[in-house]
Design an enzyme around this catalytic site. Structure first.
Site, PDB file in Angstrom:
ATOM      1  N   ARG A 171       0.832  -1.219   0.000  1.00  0.00           N
ATOM      2  CA  ARG A 171       0.000   0.000   0.000  1.00  0.00           C
ATOM      3  C   ARG A 171       0.862   1.262   0.000  1.00  0.00           C
ATOM      4  O   ARG A 171       0.533   2.261   0.628  1.00  0.00           O
ATOM      5  CB  ARG A 171      -0.974   0.021   1.192  1.00  0.00           C
ATOM      6  CG  ARG A 171      -1.937  -1.124   1.210  1.00  0.00           C
ATOM      7  CD  ARG A 171      -2.894  -1.146   0.006  1.00  0.00           C
ATOM      8  NE  ARG A 171      -3.632  -2.405   0.016  1.00  0.00           N
ATOM      9  CZ  ARG A 171      -3.247  -3.479  -0.700  1.00  0.00           C
ATOM     10  NH1 ARG A 171      -2.202  -3.434  -1.518  1.00  0.00           N
ATOM     11  NH2 ARG A 171      -3.925  -4.594  -0.640  1.00  0.00           N
ATOM     12  N   SER A 222     -11.022  -1.293   3.541  1.00  0.00           N
ATOM     13  CA  SER A 222     -10.293  -1.722   4.750  1.00  0.00           C
ATOM     14  C   SER A 222      -9.644  -0.502   5.379  1.00  0.00           C
ATOM     15  O   SER A 222      -8.833   0.172   4.743  1.00  0.00           O
ATOM     16  CB  SER A 222      -9.209  -2.739   4.382  1.00  0.00           C
ATOM     17  OG  SER A 222      -9.816  -3.909   3.904  1.00  0.00           O
ATOM     18  N   GLU A 292      -4.794   2.386   6.893  1.00  0.00           N
ATOM     19  CA  GLU A 292      -4.534   2.370   5.445  1.00  0.00           C
ATOM     20  C   GLU A 292      -5.225   3.580   4.819  1.00  0.00           C
ATOM     21  O   GLU A 292      -4.707   4.220   3.915  1.00  0.00           O
ATOM     22  CB  GLU A 292      -5.102   1.076   4.847  1.00  0.00           C
ATOM     23  CG  GLU A 292      -4.996   1.018   3.329  1.00  0.00           C
ATOM     24  CD  GLU A 292      -5.433  -0.337   2.781  1.00  0.00           C
ATOM     25  OE1 GLU A 292      -5.181  -1.372   3.427  1.00  0.00           O
ATOM     26  OE2 GLU A 292      -6.021  -0.354   1.690  1.00  0.00           O
TER      27      GLU A 292
HETATM   28  C1  LIG Z   1     -15.712  -0.877  -0.819  1.00  0.00           C
HETATM   29  C2  LIG Z   1     -14.233  -0.629  -0.969  1.00  0.00           C
HETATM   30  C3  LIG Z   1     -13.383  -1.663  -1.296  1.00  0.00           C
HETATM   31  C4  LIG Z   1     -12.015  -1.438  -1.427  1.00  0.00           C
HETATM   32  N1  LIG Z   1     -11.204  -2.489  -1.745  1.00  0.00           N
HETATM   33  C5  LIG Z   1      -9.884  -2.279  -1.871  1.00  0.00           C
HETATM   34  C6  LIG Z   1      -9.024  -3.361  -2.223  1.00  0.00           C
HETATM   35  O1  LIG Z   1      -9.442  -4.493  -2.414  1.00  0.00           O
HETATM   36  N2  LIG Z   1      -7.695  -3.087  -2.328  1.00  0.00           N
HETATM   37  C7  LIG Z   1      -7.183  -1.847  -2.140  1.00  0.00           C
HETATM   38  O2  LIG Z   1      -5.958  -1.651  -2.267  1.00  0.00           O
HETATM   39  N3  LIG Z   1      -7.971  -0.802  -1.827  1.00  0.00           N
HETATM   40  C8  LIG Z   1      -9.300  -0.987  -1.695  1.00  0.00           C
HETATM   41  N4  LIG Z   1     -10.114   0.066  -1.377  1.00  0.00           N
HETATM   42  C9  LIG Z   1      -9.526   1.385  -1.130  1.00  0.00           C
HETATM   43  C10 LIG Z   1      -9.410   2.299  -2.357  1.00  0.00           C
HETATM   44  O3  LIG Z   1     -10.386   1.998  -3.350  1.00  0.00           O
HETATM   45  C11 LIG Z   1      -8.013   2.242  -2.959  1.00  0.00           C
HETATM   46  O4  LIG Z   1      -7.024   2.611  -2.019  1.00  0.00           O
HETATM   47  C12 LIG Z   1      -7.878   3.167  -4.184  1.00  0.00           C
HETATM   48  O5  LIG Z   1      -6.652   2.917  -4.810  1.00  0.00           O
HETATM   49  C13 LIG Z   1      -7.944   4.647  -3.811  1.00  0.00           C
HETATM   50  O6  LIG Z   1      -8.103   5.400  -5.011  1.00  0.00           O
HETATM   51  P1  LIG Z   1      -8.927   6.765  -5.004  1.00  0.00           P
HETATM   52  O7  LIG Z   1      -8.920   7.320  -6.360  1.00  0.00           O
HETATM   53  O8  LIG Z   1     -10.250   6.555  -4.380  1.00  0.00           O
HETATM   54  O9  LIG Z   1      -8.011   7.635  -4.058  1.00  0.00           O
HETATM   55  P2  LIG Z   1      -8.462   8.794  -3.036  1.00  0.00           P
HETATM   56  O10 LIG Z   1      -9.207   8.162  -1.904  1.00  0.00           O
HETATM   57  O11 LIG Z   1      -9.130   9.863  -3.811  1.00  0.00           O
HETATM   58  O12 LIG Z   1      -7.072   9.261  -2.526  1.00  0.00           O
HETATM   59  C14 LIG Z   1      -6.246   8.410  -1.755  1.00  0.00           C
HETATM   60  C15 LIG Z   1      -4.877   9.092  -1.627  1.00  0.00           C
HETATM   61  O13 LIG Z   1      -4.280   9.133  -2.908  1.00  0.00           O
HETATM   62  C16 LIG Z   1      -3.944  10.465  -3.258  1.00  0.00           C
HETATM   63  N5  LIG Z   1      -4.185  10.584  -4.709  1.00  0.00           N
HETATM   64  C17 LIG Z   1      -5.318  10.213  -5.362  1.00  0.00           C
HETATM   65  N6  LIG Z   1      -5.157  10.409  -6.678  1.00  0.00           N
HETATM   66  C18 LIG Z   1      -3.917  10.912  -6.858  1.00  0.00           C
HETATM   67  C19 LIG Z   1      -3.161  11.316  -8.000  1.00  0.00           C
HETATM   68  N7  LIG Z   1      -3.664  11.243  -9.230  1.00  0.00           N
HETATM   69  N8  LIG Z   1      -1.903  11.789  -7.806  1.00  0.00           N
HETATM   70  C20 LIG Z   1      -1.380  11.874  -6.556  1.00  0.00           C
HETATM   71  N9  LIG Z   1      -2.046  11.509  -5.450  1.00  0.00           N
HETATM   72  C21 LIG Z   1      -3.295  11.021  -5.599  1.00  0.00           C
HETATM   73  C22 LIG Z   1      -4.857  11.343  -2.428  1.00  0.00           C
HETATM   74  O14 LIG Z   1      -4.293  12.610  -2.177  1.00  0.00           O
HETATM   75  C23 LIG Z   1      -4.968  10.527  -1.149  1.00  0.00           C
HETATM   76  O15 LIG Z   1      -3.870  10.758  -0.279  1.00  0.00           O
HETATM   77  C24 LIG Z   1     -11.492  -0.139  -1.232  1.00  0.00           C
HETATM   78  C25 LIG Z   1     -12.354   0.921  -0.912  1.00  0.00           C
HETATM   79  C26 LIG Z   1     -13.721   0.680  -0.784  1.00  0.00           C
HETATM   80  C27 LIG Z   1     -14.626   1.829  -0.456  1.00  0.00           C
END
Ligand SMILES: Cc1cc2nc3c(=O)[nH]c(=O)nc-3n(C[C@H](O)[C@H](O)[C@H](O)COP(=O)(O)OP(=O)(O)OC[C@H]3O[C@@H](n4cnc5c(N)ncnc54)[C@H](O)[C@@H]3O)c2cc1C
Length: 304
Positions: A171, A222, A292
């Protein structure tokens, strides 16, 4: 300065005092002073340049699925990349803009009969957020398939950064350590495979996910990282914390690693549940649960 932001960028959608609860997957979080929706790299660069010039803090978000924004909201300019969502296929490579849904990238890869992204079929983040987090599931992670990411550096250059250079870990990518870097796009190197095989794998993983995770509720996935030698969910379960509730935030009874918003929850409720879970697990098992989920923004009464 503020009116200057609006007058300078008449072509970019920019909202003032925008409720981030409308964008986060937990349905919680305070307002962004400014929320901008760039549609291309040039617009991202212009916004960053403006922010730097005016000493305006900049926060980049994707699908806000791994995010708790404190109830005081986020000072300065929040750039949400979800309008940058093009996905293209070139031979065995899929290139997606940072704001594209990772799930969409998995579907495009499947249609193109390219295997490797199946593990991500149900991860609700953006491609940029997935690279930032090295998102993973069911034995796969972004690290396994990323050829390179296109990044806007803190000095305003657009460069391609290779998989090795991103120093992926659990992560973790080093974008997290490089203040001001923005992922603009990602290119995945995949392998040809039959459509049915890829689709079957994605369907199976999604079914497993739906049976284990409370997908019917708002959440941020998570909440805690897997501590070495343990599973966060099992520790929380064994501590008897499932169902623990503060306000509208509740440790899921379906999956102990998730905290769901059962209605009217706030970021403060989430933070209270997180603190209680951490304290209880530490007291019972001597294990510190590291979050996380990324927790950002200011507390309700803080003014920046
Ligand atoms: C129901 C559910 C299931 C999930 N299952 C998983 C799973 O199986 N595995 C897993 O790893 N995660 C899982 N996640 C968590 C999440 O989907 C991941 O961590 C995903 O990669 C986050 O992406 P996001 O675009 O939503 O990021 P955000 O939540 O928008 O941002 C997360 C972080 O990334 C930074 N960020 C976002 N985009 C950029 C960019 N383009 N450049 C620089 N920084 C950036 C933000 O500033 C922040 O610090 C789950 C979440 C939910 C709600």
């Amino acid at each position: 300065m503020q009116s200057e932001l609006e007058t300078t960028f008449t072509n970019i959608k920019i909202l003032k005092n925008a409720a981030l609860a409308d964008y986060t997957n937990t349905d919680t979080g305070g307002p962004a002073d400014w929320l901008a929706f760039p549609e291309n790299v040039t617009e991202v660069k212009q916004l960053v340049k403006f922010g730097n010039h005016h000493n305006l803090p900049i926060t980049v978000i994707g699908n806000a699925s791994n995010l708790i924004v404190r109830d005081g909201g986020i000072a300065g300019l929040v750039i949400i990349l979800t309008a940058m969502k093009a996905i293209t296929v070139n031979d065995n490579q899929v290139t997606a803009q940072a704001g594209a849904a990772l799930i969409s990238a998995t579907k495009v890869a499947c249609e193109a009969r390219l295997s490797g992204l199946e593990f991500a079929a149900g991860i609700p983040g953006s491609v940029g957020g997935a690279v930032f987090m090295n998102a993973g599931a069911y034995g796969g992670e972004i690290k396994d398939v990323l050829a390179y990411a296109t990044v806007l550096t803190a000095t305003g250059e657009v460069i391609d950064v290779t998989n090795d250079e991103l120093e992926f870990g659990y992560r973790h990518s080093n974008i997290q350590d490089h203040q001001g870097e923005i992922v603009l796009a990602a290119t995945f190197k995949l392998q040809p495979a039959p459509f049915e095989q890829i689709k079957q794998q994605m369907d199976d993983l999604n079914a497993r996910r739906a049976s284990k995770q409370p997908l019917e509720w708002p959440s941020c996935g998570s909440v805690f990282k897997r501590p070495t030698g343990y599973f966060a969910g099992k520790l929380i379960h064994d501590a008897g914390l499932q169902g623990y509730t503060s306000g509208g935030a509740q440790v899921s009874t379906k999956h102990a690693g998730f905290i769901i918003n059962i209605g009217g929850g706030t970021a403060t409720d989430y933070l209270k549940v997180i603190a209680h879970v951490q304290a209880t697990v530490l007291a019972k098992f001597g294990v510190h649960l590291e979050t996380e989920v990324r927790i950002i923004g200011r507390g309700k009464d803080e003014q920046i």
